[in-house]
Design an enzyme around this catalytic site. Structure first.
Site, short mmCIF file in Angstrom:
data_model
loop_
_atom_site.label_atom_id
_atom_site.label_comp_id
_atom_site.label_asym_id
_atom_site.label_seq_id
_atom_site.Cartn_x
_atom_site.Cartn_y
_atom_site.Cartn_z
N HIS A 39 1.14 3.07 -5.58
CA HIS A 39 0.83 4.25 -4.68
C HIS A 39 0.23 5.22 -5.47
O HIS A 39 -0.76 6.10 -5.16
CB HIS A 39 2.07 4.88 -4.12
CG HIS A 39 2.63 3.99 -2.99
ND1 HIS A 39 3.98 3.45 -3.34
CD2 HIS A 39 2.40 3.58 -1.79
CE1 HIS A 39 4.36 2.81 -2.35
NE2 HIS A 39 3.45 2.70 -1.30
N LYS A 151 -3.49 -4.93 -2.04
CA LYS A 151 -2.17 -5.64 -1.75
C LYS A 151 -2.09 -5.95 -0.18
O LYS A 151 -1.62 -7.25 0.09
CB LYS A 151 -0.95 -5.12 -2.30
CG LYS A 151 0.20 -5.92 -2.77
CD LYS A 151 1.24 -6.55 -1.82
CE LYS A 151 2.13 -5.46 -1.62
NZ LYS A 151 2.83 -5.56 -0.55
N GLN A 155 -4.49 -5.11 6.30
CA GLN A 155 -4.37 -3.86 6.66
C GLN A 155 -5.52 -3.01 6.23
O GLN A 155 -6.15 -2.40 7.11
CB GLN A 155 -3.22 -3.32 5.98
CG GLN A 155 -3.23 -1.72 6.25
CD GLN A 155 -1.54 -1.08 5.86
OE1 GLN A 155 -0.90 -1.01 6.51
NE2 GLN A 155 -1.67 -0.44 4.62
O1 PAF Z 1 0.71 0.47 3.72
C1 PAF Z 1 1.49 1.22 4.26
O2 PAF Z 1 2.49 1.57 3.52
C2 PAF Z 1 1.74 1.64 5.99
O3 PAF Z 1 1.37 0.45 6.78
C3 PAF Z 1 0.93 2.65 6.13
C4 PAF Z 1 -0.77 2.42 6.08
C5 PAF Z 1 1.53 4.02 5.63
C6 PAF Z 1 0.85 3.03 7.76
O4 PAF Z 1 2.07 3.34 8.20
#
Ligand code: PAF
Length: 284
Positions: A39, A151, A155
């Site tokens: 992050h 990762k 998504q």
């Molecule tokens: O990857 C994540 O932590 C979640 O799927 C996100 C993109 C914050 C959406 O809740």
């Protein structure tokens, strides 16, 4: 400096409006908290690409299935604030679930094709929840840039499609997976692993690397590449959820990686009760 904490939609709107008025570029890093180096790499890159960085910390209930880990998802809000400060984040949006989903809430966003296979097939409704919350965070912050980790490769493709199809005009930046020294992809869910389960979990990255090595030696047929990953999963006694070789953008399964084609090998497997995912590039 400690970031300011925004708790309500109204606070986000006025924070974002003030920056937009001044012509500042906003980078947004949506997260579910329990922040790790992966992050933080997104936040630091956000600082390079924009004038201010905002992060959201919200364990989004609509992306969890009924038997998933919503209630026990790891949390460490105070630690997260310190980590955000160290990465130069200016604002953290941390709403209560009722702020994002008040009574009467009824709007959902569905991205079809790229949501279908892989995690989408195993976690029904998951990407609908992700697309919905990300679309709404984009509407609130109106960021110029948003950053996501590779990762969660599927998504990332879902969010790119969402951004394109709804004309959201956000520059979507995918950043490489950050790994522990022994290869384990960083994930908040690694916190669930016992020492023994964590050791066995190394089979995911080891298997993907074996597939990459096989690819580099000239084997481009998917079944052989998949088998290289499976061999490692079996040796570590991990239960496979999927192993697939796919086109890197459309996320359709490939039988062979064509010359020059960008492909990805993706894996999901259980170490104990914890479901882990990882992926690596092939070709391109
Ligand atoms: O990857 C994540 O932590 C979640 O799927 C996100 C993109 C914050 C959406 O809740």
């Amino acid at each position: 400096m400690a970031p300011i904490v925004l708790r309500t939609v109204a606070e986000v709107k006025s924070w974002a409006a003030a920056h937009h008025r001044e012509g500042r570029r906003i980078a947004l890093v949506p997260t579910m908290g329990y922040l790790h180096e992966g992050h933080l790499s997104l936040m630091r890159e956000g600082r390079r690409r924009a004038d201010v960085v905002a992060t959201s910390i919200f364990v989004n209930p609509t992306q969890f299935g009924p038997n998933e880990d919503l209630s026990r998802y790891p949390r460490d809000f105070d630690g997260d604030l310190g980590r955000c400060a160290s990465a130069g984040v200016e604002a953290v949006f941390a709403p209560e679930p009722g702020e994002m989903y008040p009574p009467g809430y009824q709007t959902y966003v569905e991205v079809t094709d790229v949501s279908q296979g892989l995690c989408g097939a195993r976690r029904p409704g998951h990407f609908r929840g992700v697309a919905t919350i990300v679309a709404r965070l984009f509407t609130l912050f109106r960021p110029q840039v948003a950053l996501f980790g590779e990762k969660d490769y599927q998504q990332l493709q879902v969010i790119k499609a969402l951004n394109r199809d709804l004309y959201l005009d956000v520059d979507i930046v995918g950043m490489p997976t950050v790994r522990e020294a022994d290869g384990l992809a960083m994930s908040s869910r690694n916190a669930y692993l016992s020492a023994e389960q964590r050791q066995r979990a190394l089979a995911l990255s080891r298997g993907l690397r074996a597939a990459q090595a096989l690819y580099a030696s000239g084997t481009h047929e998917a079944p052989a590449l998949v088998e290289a990953v499976r061999r490692e999963l079996r040796a570590a006694d991990l239960r496979e959820d999927y192993v697939e070789v796919m086109d890197a953008e459309r996320l359709v399964p490939l039988s062979t990686v064509a010359p020059g084609q960008a492909a990805r090998v993706l894996v999901a497997a259980f170490s104990g009760a914890t479901r882990l995912i990882d992926n690596m590039p092939l070709g391109g």
